[in-house]
Design a protein around this motif. Structure first.
Motif, mmCIF file in Angstrom:
data_model
loop_
_atom_site.group_PDB
_atom_site.id
_atom_site.type_symbol
_atom_site.label_atom_id
_atom_site.label_comp_id
_atom_site.label_asym_id
_atom_site.label_seq_id
_atom_site.Cartn_x
_atom_site.Cartn_y
_atom_site.Cartn_z
ATOM 1 N N SER A 61 -2.003 5.720 12.310
ATOM 2 C CA SER A 61 -1.165 6.613 12.196
ATOM 3 C C SER A 61 -0.295 6.273 13.741
ATOM 4 O O SER A 61 -0.213 7.419 14.154
ATOM 5 N N GLY A 62 -0.444 5.694 13.586
ATOM 6 C CA GLY A 62 0.272 5.123 15.315
ATOM 7 C C GLY A 62 -0.887 5.619 16.783
ATOM 8 O O GLY A 62 -2.224 5.871 16.800
ATOM 9 N N ALA A 63 0.123 5.780 18.102
ATOM 10 C CA ALA A 63 -1.198 5.466 18.733
ATOM 11 C C ALA A 63 -1.669 7.209 19.170
ATOM 12 O O ALA A 63 -1.348 8.352 18.340
ATOM 13 N N ASP A 64 -3.487 7.453 19.346
ATOM 14 C CA ASP A 64 -4.499 7.821 19.360
ATOM 15 C C ASP A 64 -3.398 9.449 20.397
ATOM 16 O O ASP A 64 -3.306 8.818 21.702
ATOM 17 N N LEU A 65 -3.376 9.872 20.394
ATOM 18 C CA LEU A 65 -2.403 10.868 21.809
ATOM 19 C C LEU A 65 -3.111 12.518 22.034
ATOM 20 O O LEU A 65 -3.568 11.871 23.064
ATOM 21 N N LYS A 66 -4.489 12.071 21.153
ATOM 22 C CA LYS A 66 -5.706 13.041 22.412
ATOM 23 C C LYS A 66 -6.135 12.233 22.460
ATOM 24 O O LYS A 66 -7.683 12.614 22.516
ATOM 25 N N PRO A 93 1.036 -18.017 9.743
ATOM 26 C CA PRO A 93 1.613 -16.531 8.674
ATOM 27 C C PRO A 93 0.788 -15.253 9.089
ATOM 28 O O PRO A 93 -0.280 -15.345 9.086
ATOM 29 N N THR A 94 1.921 -13.868 9.299
ATOM 30 C CA THR A 94 1.211 -12.468 9.222
ATOM 31 C C THR A 94 1.127 -11.795 7.951
ATOM 32 O O THR A 94 2.670 -11.463 7.663
ATOM 33 N N VAL A 95 0.569 -11.278 7.566
ATOM 34 C CA VAL A 95 0.628 -10.419 6.489
ATOM 35 C C VAL A 95 -0.254 -8.291 7.281
ATOM 36 O O VAL A 95 -1.296 -8.763 7.657
ATOM 37 N N ALA A 96 0.953 -7.561 6.930
ATOM 38 C CA ALA A 96 0.251 -6.354 6.898
ATOM 39 C C ALA A 96 -0.172 -5.607 5.399
ATOM 40 O O ALA A 96 0.601 -5.923 4.397
ATOM 41 N N LYS A 97 -1.028 -5.918 5.772
ATOM 42 C CA LYS A 97 -1.461 -4.788 3.974
ATOM 43 C C LYS A 97 -2.006 -3.434 4.246
ATOM 44 O O LYS A 97 -2.227 -2.760 4.892
ATOM 45 N N VAL A 98 -0.924 -2.616 4.017
ATOM 46 C CA VAL A 98 -0.511 -0.995 4.303
ATOM 47 C C VAL A 98 -0.894 -0.266 3.287
ATOM 48 O O VAL A 98 -0.308 -0.381 1.503
ATOM 49 N N THR A 99 -2.213 0.539 3.376
ATOM 50 C CA THR A 99 -2.523 1.655 2.658
ATOM 51 C C THR A 99 -2.320 2.775 2.739
ATOM 52 O O THR A 99 -2.380 2.772 4.286
ATOM 53 N N GLY A 100 -1.796 3.902 2.834
ATOM 54 C CA GLY A 100 -1.799 5.295 3.063
ATOM 55 C C GLY A 100 -0.535 4.731 4.285
ATOM 56 O O GLY A 100 0.940 4.851 4.067
ATOM 57 N N VAL A 101 -0.335 6.148 5.261
ATOM 58 C CA VAL A 101 0.710 6.143 5.721
ATOM 59 C C VAL A 101 0.612 5.203 6.891
ATOM 60 O O VAL A 101 -0.779 3.980 7.339
ATOM 61 N N VAL A 116 4.726 -7.830 4.623
ATOM 62 C CA VAL A 116 4.612 -6.196 4.060
ATOM 63 C C VAL A 116 4.134 -6.425 2.796
ATOM 64 O O VAL A 116 5.078 -6.482 1.720
ATOM 65 N N VAL A 117 3.506 -5.657 2.837
ATOM 66 C CA VAL A 117 2.300 -5.375 1.024
ATOM 67 C C VAL A 117 2.299 -3.770 1.308
ATOM 68 O O VAL A 117 1.119 -3.673 1.889
ATOM 69 N N ALA A 118 2.265 -2.885 0.799
ATOM 70 C CA ALA A 118 1.981 -1.910 0.498
ATOM 71 C C ALA A 118 1.645 -1.290 -1.050
ATOM 72 O O ALA A 118 1.493 -1.950 -2.119
ATOM 73 N N THR A 119 1.166 -0.111 -1.405
ATOM 74 C CA THR A 119 0.883 0.565 -2.293
ATOM 75 C C THR A 119 2.362 1.418 -2.449
ATOM 76 O O THR A 119 3.048 2.341 -1.849
ATOM 77 N N PRO A 120 2.451 1.820 -3.867
ATOM 78 C CA PRO A 120 3.403 3.557 -4.081
ATOM 79 C C PRO A 120 2.999 4.534 -3.256
ATOM 80 O O PRO A 120 4.114 5.182 -2.998
ATOM 81 N N GLU A 121 1.459 4.898 -2.662
ATOM 82 C CA GLU A 121 1.433 5.581 -2.122
ATOM 83 C C GLU A 121 1.524 5.782 -0.718
ATOM 84 O O GLU A 121 1.319 7.057 0.478
ATOM 85 N N SER A 122 1.655 4.452 -0.303
ATOM 86 C CA SER A 122 2.043 4.258 1.344
ATOM 87 C C SER A 122 3.209 5.273 1.907
ATOM 88 O O SER A 122 4.640 5.260 0.821
ATOM 89 N N ARG A 123 3.483 6.309 2.682
ATOM 90 C CA ARG A 123 4.247 6.127 3.788
ATOM 91 C C ARG A 123 4.805 6.138 4.826
ATOM 92 O O ARG A 123 3.817 6.115 5.536
ATOM 93 N N PHE A 124 5.818 5.800 5.581
ATOM 94 C CA PHE A 124 6.219 5.279 6.420
ATOM 95 C C PHE A 124 6.799 6.086 7.286
ATOM 96 O O PHE A 124 7.879 6.937 6.752
#
Length: 266
Positions: A61-66, A93-101, A116-124
């Motif tokens: 979910s990005g850098a932790d600003l807290k 070779p490198t692969v991003a396996k993205v579930t969720g955000v 990049v491999v994602a699921t239908p639920e992934s959000r960007f």
């Protein structure tokens, strides 16, 4: 809790961001662990492919600003820059396996991978401007090259959240697969990449990365040098032999040498 998990199988190293209680938001400890892991894997000849993923149903979910990090912002960004460069320069070779955000720097981590491999639920989302910030972790370099300047401006200026299918249509996701299939899909993809000719794959990746800022003549010259290096491995001979014998090739990336009587190592 260990913030970064590492495992190996079939020549594939998997690095898992492991702060699920923060949707794997990256704090200084995680950036440092990731930087050290990427530097180490570069020197590990047993690794032929890398998978980057997140634990607990989110990618990052990005850098932790807290995180309470009191360092100067330039010092913080240097951590991100180191990770972005190391990931970009990995010689396999490198692969991003993205579930969720995958948000902000987290999305740019995924985009820094070759596939990049994602699921239908992934959000960007390039969420930066919603936080009063501008993109980092290589986003301003990656996005225009992947989607063109206009779409890159749309994604960053509006900081919209898009789903996996739109990301795939834009060329920001390579495959979208059901969540129950993504583990085996990525495992099979990793095995296929790891079974490839390591020198040729490294040369191909570098050539494509360099071609984004080179002329045709520079690209042709680089291709010629790369091809000479490929022919200097046993993999070229192995590929021809496997084709003739109707079998799968076994690639090692070893240097090919024709022994002679003058060669003390023959």
């Amino acid at each position: 809790m260990t913030v970064l998990l590492s495992s190996d199988a079939d020549g594939v190293r998997t690095l898992t961001l492991n702060r699920p209680y923060r949707r794997n938001a990256a704090d200084p400890e995680l950036w440092q662990a990731l930087r050290e892991a990427l530097a180490a894997v570069t020197r590990d000849r047993s690794v032929r492919a890398l998978v980057l993923t997140g634990a607990g149903g989110a990618f990052c979910s990005g850098a932790d600003l807290k995180s309470g990090d009191s360092r100067h912002p330039l010092d913080k960004v240097r951590d991100l820059n180191d990770v972005a460069v190391l990931l970009h320069e990995l010689p396999f070779p490198t692969v991003a396996k993205v579930t969720g955000v995958a948000v902000g720097a987290g999305w740019n981590l995924a985009l820094g991978c070759d596939l990049v491999v994602a699921t239908p639920e992934s959000r960007f989302s390039q969420i930066f401007t919603r936080r009063g910030l501008s993109p980092d972790c290589g986003g301003t370099w990656l996005l225009p090259r992947l989607v063109g300047l206009q779409q890159a401006k749309r994604l960053t200026l509006l900081a919209e959240t898009i789903d996996a299918e739109e990301a795939r249509a834009l060329g920001l996701v390579t495959w979208v697969v059901p969540p129950e299939e993504i583990d085996e899909f990525v495992a099979d993809l990793g095995r296929r990449l790891a079974a490839g000719p390591p020198v040729a794959l490294a040369q191909t990746k570098a050539l494509l990365n360099e071609a984004t800022s080179s002329t045709l003549y520079e690209a042709l010259a680089s291709e010629a040098r790369a091809q000479a290096a490929n022919f200097a491995t046993t993999d070229a001979q192995e590929a021809y032999a496997a084709f003739a014998e109707k079998r799968e090739p076994h690639f090692t990336g070893r240097w090919y040498r024709s022994p002679t009587s003058e060669d003390p190592h023959a």
